[in-house]
Design a protein around this motif. Structure first.
Motif, PDB file in Angstrom:
ATOM      1  N   GLY A  26       0.812  -1.212   0.000  1.00  0.00           N
ATOM      2  CA  GLY A  26       0.000   0.000   0.000  1.00  0.00           C
ATOM      3  C   GLY A  26       0.843   1.259   0.000  1.00  0.00           C
ATOM      4  N   PHE A  27       1.918   1.248   0.791  1.00  0.00           N
ATOM      5  CA  PHE A  27       2.823   2.397   0.794  1.00  0.00           C
ATOM      6  C   PHE A  27       3.489   2.579  -0.566  1.00  0.00           C
ATOM      7  CE2 PHE A  27       3.008   2.661   5.534  1.00  0.00           C
ATOM      8  CZ  PHE A  27       2.837   4.031   5.615  1.00  0.00           C
ATOM      9  N   ILE A  28       3.831   1.482  -1.217  1.00  0.00           N
ATOM     10  CA  ILE A  28       4.518   1.565  -2.507  1.00  0.00           C
ATOM     11  C   ILE A  28       3.620   2.221  -3.547  1.00  0.00           C
ATOM     12  CG2 ILE A  28       5.470   0.207  -4.414  1.00  0.00           C
ATOM     13  CD1 ILE A  28       6.254  -1.879  -2.251  1.00  0.00           C
ATOM     14  N   ILE A  29       2.464   1.612  -3.802  1.00  0.00           N
ATOM     15  CA  ILE A  29       1.601   2.141  -4.852  1.00  0.00           C
ATOM     16  C   ILE A  29       1.003   3.484  -4.439  1.00  0.00           C
ATOM     17  CG2 ILE A  29      -0.498   0.970  -4.062  1.00  0.00           C
ATOM     18  CD1 ILE A  29       0.700   1.509  -7.709  1.00  0.00           C
ATOM     19  N   GLY A  30       0.750   3.667  -3.141  1.00  0.00           N
ATOM     20  CA  GLY A  30       0.237   4.960  -2.674  1.00  0.00           C
ATOM     21  C   GLY A  30       1.238   6.082  -2.877  1.00  0.00           C
ATOM     22  N   SER A  31       2.528   5.790  -2.720  1.00  0.00           N
ATOM     23  CA  SER A  31       3.553   6.811  -2.954  1.00  0.00           C
ATOM     24  C   SER A  31       3.609   7.208  -4.422  1.00  0.00           C
ATOM     25  CB  SER A  31       4.917   6.281  -2.495  1.00  0.00           C
ATOM     26  OG  SER A  31       4.928   6.029  -1.103  1.00  0.00           O
ATOM     27  N   VAL A  32       3.468   6.221  -5.314  1.00  0.00           N
ATOM     28  CA  VAL A  32       3.446   6.525  -6.746  1.00  0.00           C
ATOM     29  C   VAL A  32       2.243   7.397  -7.078  1.00  0.00           C
ATOM     30  CG1 VAL A  32       3.242   5.540  -9.058  1.00  0.00           C
ATOM     31  CG2 VAL A  32       4.704   4.443  -7.364  1.00  0.00           C
ATOM     32  N   VAL A 166       9.663  -8.389   3.625  1.00  0.00           N
ATOM     33  CA  VAL A 166      10.468  -8.296   2.407  1.00  0.00           C
ATOM     34  C   VAL A 166      10.244  -6.931   1.767  1.00  0.00           C
ATOM     35  CG1 VAL A 166      10.956  -9.296   0.147  1.00  0.00           C
ATOM     36  CG2 VAL A 166      10.269 -10.776   2.042  1.00  0.00           C
ATOM     37  N   ILE A 167      11.345  -6.243   1.501  1.00  0.00           N
ATOM     38  CA  ILE A 167      11.283  -4.954   0.824  1.00  0.00           C
ATOM     39  C   ILE A 167      12.490  -4.848  -0.090  1.00  0.00           C
ATOM     40  CG2 ILE A 167      12.490  -3.721   2.692  1.00  0.00           C
ATOM     41  CD1 ILE A 167      10.641  -1.325   2.043  1.00  0.00           C
ATOM     42  N   THR A 168      12.284  -4.323  -1.271  1.00  0.00           N
ATOM     43  CA  THR A 168      13.367  -4.223  -2.246  1.00  0.00           C
ATOM     44  C   THR A 168      13.991  -2.833  -2.209  1.00  0.00           C
ATOM     45  OG1 THR A 168      11.909  -3.494  -4.039  1.00  0.00           O
ATOM     46  CG2 THR A 168      12.192  -5.874  -3.728  1.00  0.00           C
ATOM     47  N   GLU A 169      15.168  -2.738  -2.807  1.00  0.00           N
ATOM     48  CA  GLU A 169      15.865  -1.443  -2.846  1.00  0.00           C
ATOM     49  C   GLU A 169      15.061  -0.369  -3.572  1.00  0.00           C
ATOM     50  OE1 GLU A 169      20.437   0.003  -3.654  1.00  0.00           O
ATOM     51  OE2 GLU A 169      19.525  -1.338  -5.116  1.00  0.00           O
ATOM     52  N   PRO A 170      14.453  -0.656  -4.744  1.00  0.00           N
ATOM     53  CA  PRO A 170      13.637   0.372  -5.396  1.00  0.00           C
ATOM     54  C   PRO A 170      12.490   0.865  -4.515  1.00  0.00           C
ATOM     55  CG  PRO A 170      14.097  -1.397  -6.925  1.00  0.00           C
ATOM     56  CD  PRO A 170      14.562  -1.859  -5.579  1.00  0.00           C
ATOM     57  N   GLN A 171      11.909  -0.036  -3.725  1.00  0.00           N
ATOM     58  CA  GLN A 171      10.817   0.386  -2.844  1.00  0.00           C
ATOM     59  C   GLN A 171      11.312   1.308  -1.748  1.00  0.00           C
ATOM     60  OE1 GLN A 171       9.338  -3.430  -1.650  1.00  0.00           O
ATOM     61  NE2 GLN A 171       8.282  -3.806  -3.592  1.00  0.00           N
ATOM     62  N   LEU A 172      12.484   1.014  -1.184  1.00  0.00           N
ATOM     63  CA  LEU A 172      13.071   1.913  -0.186  1.00  0.00           C
ATOM     64  C   LEU A 172      13.378   3.276  -0.796  1.00  0.00           C
ATOM     65  CD1 LEU A 172      15.530  -0.399   1.805  1.00  0.00           C
ATOM     66  CD2 LEU A 172      13.414   0.626   2.635  1.00  0.00           C
ATOM     67  N   LEU A 173      13.904   3.265  -2.013  1.00  0.00           N
ATOM     68  CA  LEU A 173      14.200   4.524  -2.690  1.00  0.00           C
ATOM     69  C   LEU A 173      12.920   5.306  -2.979  1.00  0.00           C
ATOM     70  CD1 LEU A 173      16.953   3.295  -5.193  1.00  0.00           C
ATOM     71  CD2 LEU A 173      17.279   4.590  -3.071  1.00  0.00           C
ATOM     72  N   LEU A 174      11.845   4.582  -3.295  1.00  0.00           N
ATOM     73  CA  LEU A 174      10.561   5.237  -3.534  1.00  0.00           C
ATOM     74  C   LEU A 174      10.048   5.896  -2.262  1.00  0.00           C
ATOM     75  CD1 LEU A 174       8.068   5.887  -5.226  1.00  0.00           C
ATOM     76  CD2 LEU A 174       7.229   3.575  -4.756  1.00  0.00           C
ATOM     77  N   PHE A 175      10.117   5.174  -1.122  1.00  0.00           N
ATOM     78  CA  PHE A 175       9.697   5.757   0.155  1.00  0.00           C
ATOM     79  C   PHE A 175      10.503   7.013   0.459  1.00  0.00           C
ATOM     80  CE2 PHE A 175       8.647   1.194   1.660  1.00  0.00           C
ATOM     81  CZ  PHE A 175       7.436   1.252   0.993  1.00  0.00           C
ATOM     82  N   ALA A 176      11.820   6.901   0.342  1.00  0.00           N
ATOM     83  CA  ALA A 176      12.690   8.028   0.685  1.00  0.00           C
ATOM     84  C   ALA A 176      12.434   9.217  -0.231  1.00  0.00           C
ATOM     85  CB  ALA A 176      14.157   7.598   0.596  1.00  0.00           C
ATOM     86  N   THR A 177      12.275   8.960  -1.526  1.00  0.00           N
ATOM     87  CA  THR A 177      12.031  10.048  -2.470  1.00  0.00           C
ATOM     88  C   THR A 177      10.706  10.735  -2.191  1.00  0.00           C
ATOM     89  OG1 THR A 177      13.311   8.885  -4.165  1.00  0.00           O
ATOM     90  CG2 THR A 177      11.831  10.627  -4.910  1.00  0.00           C
ATOM     91  N   ALA A 238       8.900   2.239 -12.572  1.00  0.00           N
ATOM     92  CA  ALA A 238       9.521   1.353 -13.554  1.00  0.00           C
ATOM     93  C   ALA A 238      10.675   0.561 -12.942  1.00  0.00           C
ATOM     94  CB  ALA A 238      10.008   2.162 -14.752  1.00  0.00           C
ATOM     95  N   LEU A 239      11.383   1.157 -11.987  1.00  0.00           N
ATOM     96  CA  LEU A 239      12.440   0.422 -11.298  1.00  0.00           C
ATOM     97  C   LEU A 239      11.864  -0.738 -10.495  1.00  0.00           C
ATOM     98  CD1 LEU A 239      14.915   3.152  -9.954  1.00  0.00           C
ATOM     99  CD2 LEU A 239      15.518   1.160 -11.341  1.00  0.00           C
ATOM    100  N   ASP A 240      10.713  -0.526  -9.900  1.00  0.00           N
ATOM    101  CA  ASP A 240      10.123  -1.561  -9.051  1.00  0.00           C
ATOM    102  C   ASP A 240       9.472  -2.658  -9.882  1.00  0.00           C
ATOM    103  OD1 ASP A 240       9.376  -2.693  -6.548  1.00  0.00           O
ATOM    104  OD2 ASP A 240       7.347  -1.914  -6.833  1.00  0.00           O
ATOM    105  N   VAL A 241       8.882  -2.304 -11.010  1.00  0.00           N
ATOM    106  CA  VAL A 241       8.231  -3.303 -11.862  1.00  0.00           C
ATOM    107  C   VAL A 241       9.009  -3.391 -13.177  1.00  0.00           C
ATOM    108  CG1 VAL A 241       5.969  -3.246 -10.790  1.00  0.00           C
ATOM    109  CG2 VAL A 241       6.505  -1.532 -12.481  1.00  0.00           C
ATOM    110  N   THR A 242       8.369  -3.016 -14.267  1.00  0.00           N
ATOM    111  CA  THR A 242       9.031  -2.958 -15.575  1.00  0.00           C
ATOM    112  C   THR A 242       8.585  -1.691 -16.282  1.00  0.00           C
ATOM    113  OG1 THR A 242       7.264  -4.277 -16.579  1.00  0.00           O
ATOM    114  CG2 THR A 242       9.245  -5.455 -15.852  1.00  0.00           C
TER     115      THR A 242
END
Length: 343
Positions: A26-32, A166-177, A238-242
């Motif tokens: 939810g945080f991932i897609i909500g941030s986008v 589980v959290i990926t690097e792109p997701q962490l970068l998305l949160f931080a950005t 795009a970093l998180d998916v394709t």
């Protein structure tokens, strides 16, 4: 009760599964959605029309990052971050200039002609179709990865009760950005002279004009911010998916729903609306039977827990933003934050 005993009686497998599939997702897609909705709501607040090509501008920003990736493939190795993320500020600058060019080419002539808002909306729809066609013409229809051979998509696992968050690097970068963008936007709108001018134009354009505020400068700044945030959101998604030319297809409608739910013309409302829509989507498609399975020994035999129990199937999650939109507008027609409903 000792911590070990507490963890022993809690259904940790199901709780961690819920955290992974709902809270983090939810945080991932909500941030986008938030990054996109801020641009939409800024444009509406200043220019008073719905900018439908905003999702395609996010896709264009991601493709700019892809081109930069091809030109400078080793830029990320020096700092240990994905190359596309390291080059993202350049992509944001290019997309911001592209957004200003869109305004000067298509929208400013319409404003000078004094057309009605509905004509501006139809113009934006035409620009959206044009951008979609151009993206497919030059990029094709295939998918691409925003990674080079020297990049590694790191996956971080946080132990919790015998399972891993589980959290990926792109997701962490998305949160931080997203956090940095929200703080920077707040400081800009409340502390800078241009930010105060943008708020004044949004509140009362005529009064702002007679007060000596340059409307052209405000409009240009609005497009620069909207374009930069669009590029950031598109690149990080795009970093998180394709990356594919129709990346905007599944996000443009939730972005508009987030902007309207949060309050049209309110940047802070767009952020709240983006997170609300993001969490609502993940909650709606989550398989709730997973959380009900630990109750099976305590239920009567005639009650069976279905294998799949979700509010809507995954393929229909696009209806969730509209359901939230209708519900919120019935409860509060101006959105969560008091937005501008008069055009």
């Amino acid at each position: 009760m000792p911590e070990a005993g507490l963890l022993a009686i809690l259904p940790m497998n199901e709780i961690v599964f819920f955290l992974n599939k709902v809270v983090i997702a939810g945080f991932i897609i909500g941030s986008v959605y938030a990054l996109g909705a801020v641009g939409v709501t800024l444009i509406f607040g200043i220019l008073r029309f719905a900018h439908f090509p905003h999702g395609d501008m996010m896709t264009a920003g991601a493709f700019v990052a892809l081109v930069l990736l091809w030109i400078f493939p080793g830029a990320g190795a020096a700092v240990g971050l994905p190359t596309a993320f390291v080059l993202m500020p350049i992509a944001m600058a290019v997309t911001a200039l592209f957004a200003v060019g869109l305004d000067r080419t298509f929208y400013r002539p319409m404003r000078k002609a004094g057309v009605k808002p509905v004509v501006m909306v139809m113009t934006s729809i035409g620009v959206m179709l044009m951008m979609q066609g151009l993206l497919r013409l030059f990029a094709g229809t295939g998918t691409r990865q925003l990674y080079v051979d020297t990049d590694a998509k790191d996956i971080y696992r946080i132990p919790l009760g015998g399972r891993d968050l589980v959290i990926t690097e792109p997701q962490l970068l998305l949160f931080a950005t997203t956090i940095v963008a929200v703080v920077a936007l707040h400081l800009f709108l409340t502390r800078s002279r241009m930010g105060k001018a943008m708020r004044a134009v949004s509140d009362n354009p005529d009064l702002a004009r007679v007060s000596g505020i340059s409307i052209d400068h405000v409009v240009r700044t609005t497009w620069l911010i909207a374009g930069a945030l669009a590029a950031a959101g598109g690149t990080l998604l795009a970093l998180d998916v394709t990356l594919k030319p129709d990346l905007s297809y599944n996000i443009i409608l939730p972005i508009f729903a987030a902007a309207i739910v949060g309050g049209v013309g309110q940047p802070y409302g767009a952020i709240a609306g983006g997170l609300l829509v993001g969490f609502s989507e993940t909650l709606a498609v989550f398989n709730w039977s997973v959380l009900l399975r630990p109750l099976r020994p305590y239920l009567p035999e005639f009650i069976e827990i279905p294998a799949k129990l979700a509010f809507v199937p995954t393929e229909y999650k696009i209806v969730v933003p509209f359901f939230i939109l209708v519900a919120v507008l019935i409860w509060r027609p101006t959105g969560i934050f008091k937005g501008r409903v008069n055009i």
